[in-house]
Design a protein around this motif. Structure first.
Motif, PDB file in Angstrom:
ATOM      1  N   ARG A  13       0.792  -1.158  -0.068  1.00 22.89           N
ATOM      2  CA  ARG A  13      -0.071   0.173   0.100  1.00 22.89           C
ATOM      3  C   ARG A  13       1.041   1.272  -0.002  1.00 22.89           C
ATOM      4  NH1 ARG A  13      -3.610  -3.407   3.027  1.00 22.89           N
ATOM      5  NH2 ARG A  13      -3.112  -2.751   5.026  1.00 22.89           N
ATOM      6  N   VAL A  14       1.819   1.170   0.700  1.00 26.33           N
ATOM      7  CA  VAL A  14       2.695   2.280   0.781  1.00 26.33           C
ATOM      8  C   VAL A  14       3.502   2.472  -0.866  1.00 26.33           C
ATOM      9  CG1 VAL A  14       5.160   3.183   1.631  1.00 26.33           C
ATOM     10  CG2 VAL A  14       3.322   1.932   3.015  1.00 26.33           C
ATOM     11  N   ARG A  15       3.943   1.246  -1.203  1.00 27.52           N
ATOM     12  CA  ARG A  15       4.459   1.164  -2.647  1.00 27.52           C
ATOM     13  C   ARG A  15       3.594   1.796  -3.609  1.00 27.52           C
ATOM     14  NH1 ARG A  15       6.712  -3.865  -1.466  1.00 27.52           N
ATOM     15  NH2 ARG A  15       8.793  -3.759  -1.196  1.00 27.52           N
ATOM     16  N   GLN A  16       2.383   1.465  -3.441  1.00 27.72           N
ATOM     17  CA  GLN A  16       1.350   2.056  -4.556  1.00 27.72           C
ATOM     18  C   GLN A  16       1.421   3.573  -4.551  1.00 27.72           C
ATOM     19  OE1 GLN A  16      -2.589   1.476  -3.495  1.00 27.72           O
ATOM     20  NE2 GLN A  16      -3.428   1.662  -5.651  1.00 27.72           N
ATOM     21  N   VAL A  44       6.929  13.940   5.549  1.00 30.45           N
ATOM     22  CA  VAL A  44       6.221  12.695   5.745  1.00 30.45           C
ATOM     23  C   VAL A  44       7.092  11.435   4.974  1.00 30.45           C
ATOM     24  CG1 VAL A  44       4.234  11.554   4.398  1.00 30.45           C
ATOM     25  CG2 VAL A  44       3.892  13.675   5.355  1.00 30.45           C
ATOM     26  N   LEU A  45       7.904  11.843   3.769  1.00 31.38           N
ATOM     27  CA  LEU A  45       8.636  10.689   3.353  1.00 31.38           C
ATOM     28  C   LEU A  45       9.505  10.258   4.139  1.00 31.38           C
ATOM     29  CD1 LEU A  45       8.489  11.667  -0.534  1.00 31.38           C
ATOM     30  CD2 LEU A  45       7.168   9.794   0.505  1.00 31.38           C
ATOM     31  N   LEU A  46      10.170  11.271   4.934  1.00 26.54           N
ATOM     32  CA  LEU A  46      11.320  10.792   5.877  1.00 26.54           C
ATOM     33  C   LEU A  46      11.087   9.508   6.767  1.00 26.54           C
ATOM     34  CD1 LEU A  46      12.699  14.630   6.420  1.00 26.54           C
ATOM     35  CD2 LEU A  46      13.975  12.641   5.495  1.00 26.54           C
ATOM     36  N   GLY A  50      13.580   1.336   3.593  1.00 31.85           N
ATOM     37  CA  GLY A  50      14.621   0.966   2.229  1.00 31.85           C
ATOM     38  C   GLY A  50      13.530   1.092   0.997  1.00 31.85           C
ATOM     39  N   LEU A  51      12.286   1.402   1.262  1.00 31.65           N
ATOM     40  CA  LEU A  51      11.256   1.395   0.132  1.00 31.65           C
ATOM     41  C   LEU A  51      11.456   2.770  -0.620  1.00 31.65           C
ATOM     42  CD1 LEU A  51       7.798   0.502   1.711  1.00 31.65           C
ATOM     43  CD2 LEU A  51       9.305  -1.091   0.464  1.00 31.65           C
ATOM     44  N   LEU A  52      11.866   3.732  -0.239  1.00 37.29           N
ATOM     45  CA  LEU A  52      12.149   4.813  -0.711  1.00 37.29           C
ATOM     46  C   LEU A  52      13.288   4.608  -2.035  1.00 37.29           C
ATOM     47  CD1 LEU A  52      12.111   7.819   1.407  1.00 37.29           C
ATOM     48  CD2 LEU A  52      10.846   7.557  -0.416  1.00 37.29           C
ATOM     49  N   ASP A  53      14.190   3.843  -1.652  1.00 41.30           N
ATOM     50  CA  ASP A  53      15.556   3.557  -2.617  1.00 41.30           C
ATOM     51  C   ASP A  53      14.727   2.971  -3.938  1.00 41.30           C
ATOM     52  OD1 ASP A  53      17.036   4.314  -0.660  1.00 41.30           O
ATOM     53  OD2 ASP A  53      17.264   2.511   0.244  1.00 41.30           O
ATOM     54  N   GLU A  54      13.653   2.289  -3.810  1.00 41.91           N
ATOM     55  CA  GLU A  54      12.905   1.654  -5.115  1.00 41.91           C
ATOM     56  C   GLU A  54      12.551   2.591  -6.029  1.00 41.91           C
ATOM     57  OE1 GLU A  54       9.881  -0.931  -3.929  1.00 41.91           O
ATOM     58  OE2 GLU A  54      11.220  -1.888  -2.421  1.00 41.91           O
ATOM     59  N   TYR A  55      12.741   4.005  -5.606  1.00 43.63           N
ATOM     60  CA  TYR A  55      12.265   5.084  -6.598  1.00 43.63           C
ATOM     61  C   TYR A  55      13.289   6.217  -6.413  1.00 43.63           C
ATOM     62  CZ  TYR A  55       8.088   2.571  -5.601  1.00 43.63           C
ATOM     63  OH  TYR A  55       6.945   1.393  -5.463  1.00 43.63           O
ATOM     64  N   ALA A  56      14.357   6.169  -7.796  1.00 40.43           N
ATOM     65  CA  ALA A  56      15.251   6.976  -7.474  1.00 40.43           C
ATOM     66  C   ALA A  56      15.232   8.415  -7.610  1.00 40.43           C
ATOM     67  CB  ALA A  56      16.128   6.730  -8.887  1.00 40.43           C
ATOM     68  N   ASN A  57      13.829   8.880  -8.214  1.00 44.05           N
ATOM     69  CA  ASN A  57      13.537  10.289  -8.021  1.00 44.05           C
ATOM     70  C   ASN A  57      12.993  10.702  -6.892  1.00 44.05           C
ATOM     71  OD1 ASN A  57      10.928   9.108  -8.588  1.00 44.05           O
ATOM     72  ND2 ASN A  57      10.371  10.478 -10.072  1.00 44.05           N
ATOM     73  N   ALA A  93      13.935   9.590  -3.919  1.00 40.19           N
ATOM     74  CA  ALA A  93      15.224   9.492  -3.007  1.00 40.19           C
ATOM     75  C   ALA A  93      16.023  10.566  -3.346  1.00 40.19           C
ATOM     76  CB  ALA A  93      16.138   8.098  -3.230  1.00 40.19           C
ATOM     77  N   ALA A  94      15.931  11.238  -4.314  1.00 38.16           N
ATOM     78  CA  ALA A  94      16.834  12.514  -4.946  1.00 38.16           C
ATOM     79  C   ALA A  94      15.864  13.691  -4.641  1.00 38.16           C
ATOM     80  CB  ALA A  94      16.853  12.508  -6.516  1.00 38.16           C
ATOM     81  N   TYR A  95      14.385  13.365  -4.470  1.00 35.01           N
ATOM     82  CA  TYR A  95      13.680  14.393  -4.138  1.00 35.01           C
ATOM     83  C   TYR A  95      13.753  14.826  -2.610  1.00 35.01           C
ATOM     84  CZ  TYR A  95       8.928  16.640  -2.922  1.00 35.01           C
ATOM     85  OH  TYR A  95       8.046  17.350  -2.662  1.00 35.01           O
ATOM     86  N   LEU A  96      14.060  13.725  -1.714  1.00 32.89           N
ATOM     87  CA  LEU A  96      13.920  13.715  -0.446  1.00 32.89           C
ATOM     88  C   LEU A  96      15.410  14.294  -0.095  1.00 32.89           C
ATOM     89  CD1 LEU A  96      11.923  12.387   1.123  1.00 32.89           C
ATOM     90  CD2 LEU A  96      13.661  10.889   2.062  1.00 32.89           C
ATOM     91  N   ALA A  97      16.451  14.020  -0.905  1.00 28.60           N
ATOM     92  CA  ALA A  97      17.739  14.653  -0.482  1.00 28.60           C
ATOM     93  C   ALA A  97      17.541  16.100  -0.909  1.00 28.60           C
ATOM     94  CB  ALA A  97      18.719  13.740  -1.435  1.00 28.60           C
ATOM     95  N   ARG A  98      17.168  16.571  -2.022  1.00 29.06           N
ATOM     96  CA  ARG A  98      17.050  18.063  -2.247  1.00 29.06           C
ATOM     97  C   ARG A  98      16.372  18.739  -0.964  1.00 29.06           C
ATOM     98  NH1 ARG A  98      16.425  16.359  -7.536  1.00 29.06           N
ATOM     99  NH2 ARG A  98      14.035  16.174  -7.307  1.00 29.06           N
ATOM    100  N   GLY A  99      15.310  18.051  -0.578  1.00 28.37           N
ATOM    101  CA  GLY A  99      14.634  18.703   0.653  1.00 28.37           C
ATOM    102  C   GLY A  99      15.745  18.741   1.745  1.00 28.37           C
ATOM    103  N   GLU A 100      16.123  17.738   1.927  1.00 27.76           N
ATOM    104  CA  GLU A 100      17.144  17.693   3.393  1.00 27.76           C
ATOM    105  C   GLU A 100      18.312  18.755   3.065  1.00 27.76           C
ATOM    106  OE1 GLU A 100      17.156  13.661   5.500  1.00 27.76           O
ATOM    107  OE2 GLU A 100      17.579  13.435   3.314  1.00 27.76           O
ATOM    108  N   ALA A 101      18.681  19.082   1.890  1.00 25.49           N
ATOM    109  CA  ALA A 101      20.018  19.784   1.490  1.00 25.49           C
ATOM    110  C   ALA A 101      19.815  21.296   1.845  1.00 25.49           C
ATOM    111  CB  ALA A 101      20.553  19.539   0.089  1.00 25.49           C
ATOM    112  N   ARG A 102      18.279  21.427   2.043  1.00 28.10           N
ATOM    113  CA  ARG A 102      17.866  23.176   2.003  1.00 28.10           C
ATOM    114  C   ARG A 102      18.509  23.462   3.374  1.00 28.10           C
ATOM    115  NH1 ARG A 102      14.428  25.070  -1.393  1.00 28.10           N
ATOM    116  NH2 ARG A 102      13.769  26.792  -0.205  1.00 28.10           N
ATOM    117  N   PRO A 103      19.185  24.588   3.394  1.00 34.77           N
ATOM    118  CA  PRO A 103      19.726  25.306   4.674  1.00 34.77           C
ATOM    119  C   PRO A 103      18.706  25.347   5.562  1.00 34.77           C
ATOM    120  CG  PRO A 103      20.466  26.598   2.669  1.00 34.77           C
ATOM    121  CD  PRO A 103      19.524  25.579   2.210  1.00 34.77           C
ATOM    122  N   ALA A 104      17.234  25.719   5.177  1.00 34.82           N
ATOM    123  CA  ALA A 104      16.356  25.783   6.511  1.00 34.82           C
ATOM    124  C   ALA A 104      16.276  24.365   6.924  1.00 34.82           C
ATOM    125  CB  ALA A 104      15.170  26.510   5.674  1.00 34.82           C
TER     126      ALA A 104
END
Ligand code: GTB
Length: 214
Positions: free
Chosen positions: A138-141, A170-172, A178-185, A187-198
């Motif tokens: 259900r999460v994967r969907q 929410v995704l964090l 490990g489910l996020l690693d199945e979706y490269a974009n 995982a990159a979206y999360l990394a972009r969010g986490e990289a924000r200085p704020a």
């Protein structure tokens, strides 16, 4: 006006940023608003003083003068509506960014919470091994649908908005699965969010609570 939020005195995650005060801290950092934090114990959260701020005895809460808010969706929306940086000026783009906030909270977060519950609280049940794959699917969907919509864009709808802040928050919670690693974009979206200085400032502030000397 001074802004006061509440957070766990002892967060069960030891400062991994998973408790919901992090998303409020992040929004305040994006908006450039200083804030102070009142730390609460699990016991004091259920006492009348805190219940007068939060009817369900939870964190976070938000106080600004006479205004008291609970629910992170309402708090982040309030911050976003009153300070530049988290919602587009264009009325229709603004409405879409708010729709993404609701999507994060109402459509994506529920199956993720179900998975967290299954892993943390149901591991000893005789039916756990049968149920877990169903919950994971259900999460994967939702991840599949979100991944398809995001495509190769940086953010969900144009520039970074409160919708992205809420979706990344929410995704964090899924990182350890490990489910996020199945979706490269994603995982990159999360990394972009986490990289924000704020986000970095918000994360450091919540971590400092767990690493402070008694
Ligand atoms: N819908 C509300 C909102 O968005 O504000 C949910 C608020 C909520 O769930 N608050 C939690 C709480 O106060 C803390 S964030 N729980 C105590 C209680 O209900 O008595 C949930 C949370 C807690 C711990 C971790 N962790 O350790 O990883 C992650 C998330």
């Amino acid at each position: 006006m001074t802004i006061i939020i509440t957070a766990f005195e002892r967060s069960p995650d030891g400062g991994k940023g998973l408790a919901r005060d992090t998303r409020v801290r992040w929004a305040l950092e994006e908006a450039g608003r200083p804030y102070t934090v009142r730390l609460v114990s699990f016991r004091s959260m259920k006492e009348p003083a805190h219940l007068s701020l939060h009817p369900f005895g939870q964190i976070p809460t938000y106080e600004e003068g006479d205004l008291v808010l609970f629910e992170t969706g309402a708090i982040v929306l309030h911050i976003a509506q009153h300070h530049p940086g988290l919602l587009p000026d264009d009325a229709e783009a603004r409405a879409r960014a708010i729709a993404w906030m609701f999507a994060a909270l109402n459509t994506v977060e529920p199956p993720i919470l179900e998975l967290v519950t299954a892993r943390l609280l149901e591991a000893d049940k005789p039916w756990h091994d049968q149920r877990l794959p169903l919950v994971e699917d259900r999460v994967r969907q939702r991840l599949q649908q979100l991944s398809a919509r995001l495509g190769d864009a940086d953010w969900l709808d144009g520039a970074f908005s409160a919708g992205d802040l809420m979706m990344v928050s929410v995704l964090l919670r899924l990182r350890s699965s490990g489910l996020l690693d199945e979706y490269a974009n994603l995982a990159a979206y999360l990394a972009r969010g986490e990289a924000r200085p704020a986000y970095q400032r918000a994360f450091a502030a919540q971590l400092a609570v767990s690493t402070r000397k008694a």
